[in-house]
Motif scaffolding. Structure first.
Motif, short mmCIF file in Angstrom:
data_model
loop_
_atom_site.label_atom_id
_atom_site.label_comp_id
_atom_site.label_asym_id
_atom_site.label_seq_id
_atom_site.Cartn_x
_atom_site.Cartn_y
_atom_site.Cartn_z
N TYR A 10 0.92 -1.13 -0.02
CA TYR A 10 0.03 -0.10 -0.01
C TYR A 10 0.77 1.34 -0.03
N ALA B 79 -3.53 -3.04 4.32
CA ALA B 79 -2.64 -1.98 4.85
C ALA B 79 -3.43 -1.77 6.08
N ILE B 138 -8.80 3.48 -2.26
CA ILE B 138 -8.02 2.74 -1.18
C ILE B 138 -8.25 3.35 0.01
#
Lengths: 275, 256
Positions: A10, B79, B138
């Motif tokens: 990420y 994440a 995201i």
């Protein structure tokens, strides 16, 4: 859970697609392409201080400001009404209020295009009363209308969510102590709702100052706001350096207004459509 | 006072709904005029389904929304778990990075990605559009999953490990079910944001690939077109039905 590295993909992704692109924008804003290569300069920012561009900048801020004020004036009473209705009817009302927001932004703006144009419904109705067709489209008013229409829910929902959490006994206490309705509002309800008002203002001002769709569709091809200026540099003119400089100025503008507003936002208050 | 409240609500709702309703009514109008009624027709709907530009952009809109929300949900959830277990300073840095695309104006995100893609010589098209959508999706997944992780009792996970579960098994059986509501919320949010996006897509696509928003924009710029009215009607009814279903489901869950 000791595995800290699992967020690495990420972080790599975000650096590549968020940090690097912004650095590129910054790089383009402080350089110009000449025949000898790339040179560092502040020319792009200087260009923005020319009167025509300053006028665009000023007009964008002015229209965004006015539409925010209108949204606040129209939206606050609506938020109070929504927060004040009984539970059973409240859900239906909120649902009906949010539903148009789920319609595509461009279609909502297009809807006004068809209403306001010269042969549109409003002018046709007016002509029944013998009024000559008005120029409703392609002016400041049409752009303002489009902004208020699209962004009003962003003002109402945060204020509503704060107001519905206000402790009823505080208001009753004020009434017991002899405050009239006006005093209760100015001394209790409104100050308590300030965090919601602050989020509402940011959530309306931000999209209003950056939009290029509303001015393009309702203001016409000649109507230029800061968003249109950026779009034109990248899509038509191809002057990335100047376009980047305007983007940097826009980002600073947004950061300043968010900085001012965040002082009043004591807690995060979003619309919360997904619970 | 009651009357005044009702009256005000009525005016605001009229303001919100009148344009949409007019748009929908005129999608059944036989004459091309936006003001005069020329009789009932379904021809704009027929033409809509024959329009290749609209059909292909509908296809891209859905494909991009599905892929980008799935990828963003996977990357974002993993994440979020990593971020949750970071030291305080690192966490602050990464969370600020996460907020960056959320607070950045869409137009700046759009042009910055466009510059990047052209800079690294990636042809603007399907792939760049997909990358852009994953990028702005995201953070919303992370922001929906993080609160659930905060509520999570970490002793339960440790207990599972003590009882001999492998970390992956413990994650699947203990952590994932607990944070699932956040993951689903994030995925839904990502999906709708992707469906609805115009500004970022506008700058990051090219070579014949466009989504519905871009097609509507270019059609609307060319002037009024009753096909757009027909499209609006279908989209609004679809959204309304979806919202009603979601609302029914959540209220049933609350009652149970």
């Amino acid at each position: 859970m000791k595995i800290r590295w699992i967020s690495t993909p990420y972080i790599v992704w975000m650096i590549m697609f968020t940090v690097v692109p912004l650095l590129l924008v910054f790089f383009f804003s402080i350089t110009v392409q000449t025949d000898e290569g790339i040179t560092f300069t502040l020319e792009n920012f200087k260009k923005l201080s020319e009167p025509i561009y300053l006028k665009v900048l000023w007009r964008s801020i002015y229209l965004a400001f006015v539409s925010t004020v209108i949204c606040l004036l129209l939206g606050y009473p609506m938020a109070m009404i929504l927060a004040g209705t009984d539970v059973k009817r409240k859900n239906v009302l909120i649902f009906l209020f949010v539903a148009p927001m789920w319609m595509n932004f461009l279609l909502r703006t297009y809807a006004w295009l068809t209403l306001l144009e010269k042969n549109g419904l409003i002018n046709t109705v007016l002509s029944l009363f013998g009024i000559k067709p008005l120029n409703l489209l392609y002016n400041n008013l049409a752009v303002l209308l489009g902004m208020v229409y699209n962004f009003l829910p962003f003002m109402v929902l945060p204020i509503y969510s704060v107001l519905s959490k206000v402790d009823k006994s505080v208001i009753e206490a004020a009434q017991d102590l002899g405050a009239n309705n006006f005093k209760v509002f100015t001394k209790v309800t409104f100050p308590l709702s300030l965090p919601g008002v602050a989020s509402g203002i940011t959530m309306v001002f931000m999209p209003a100052v950056t939009t290029f769709v509303v001015p393009r569709l309702l203001g016409g091809a000649q109507f230029t706001l800061i968003g249109n200026l950026i779009e034109r540099q990248f899509v038509l003119v191809g002057d990335w350096n100047f376009g980047s400089a305007i983007s940097i100025v826009m980002m600073i503008l947004i950061l300043i207004s968010m900085g001012i507003m965040s002082r009043y936002e004591t807690e995060h208050v979003g619309g919360g459509f997904f619970g | 006072m009651r009357f005044l409240k009702k009256f005000y609500t009525l005016i605001i709702f009229f303001f919100l709904y009148a344009p949409i309703i007019v748009l929908m009514i005129f999608s059944f109008n036989n004459s091309k005029s936006r003001a005069k009624w020329g009789g009932f027709t379904l021809k704009w709907y027929a033409e809509l389904f024959k329009d290749n530009e609209i059909l292909s952009s509908l296809y891209y809109t859905i494909i991009i929304a599905v892929i980008s929300s799935l990828v963003a949900t996977v990357i974002g959830t993993i994440a979020a778990i990593g971020i949750h277990n970071m030291s305080k300073i690192k966490k602050t840095v990464v969370m600020n990075l996460t907020y960056l695309p959320v607070i950045n104006p869409d137009i700046v995100t759009g042009i910055s990605l466009m510059i990047l893609f052209i800079f690294i010589k990636l042809n603007l098209g399907f792939i760049t559009l997909l990358f852009a959508h994953i990028t702005f999706n995201i953070p919303y997944v992370i922001l929906s999953v993080m609160p659930k992780l905060k509520q999570l009792d970490k002793h339960v996970y440790e207990a599972a490990l003590d009882l001999g579960a492998t970390p992956l098994f413990a994650f699947r059986k203990v952590v994932l079910p607990e944070i699932m509501p956040g993951v689903v919320t994030g995925a839904l949010l990502a999906f709708t944001l992707s469906l609805d996006d115009f500004v970022i897509s506008f700058f990051t696509t090219g070579s014949g690939v466009s989504n519905l928003s871009i097609t509507i924009y270019s059609m609307a710029r060319r002037g009024i077109n009753p096909k757009i009215n027909a499209l609006s009607t279908i989209m609004f009814i679809t959204v309304l039905l979806l919202l009603i279903i979601v609302n029914k489901r959540t209220s049933r869950k609350e009652n149970a």
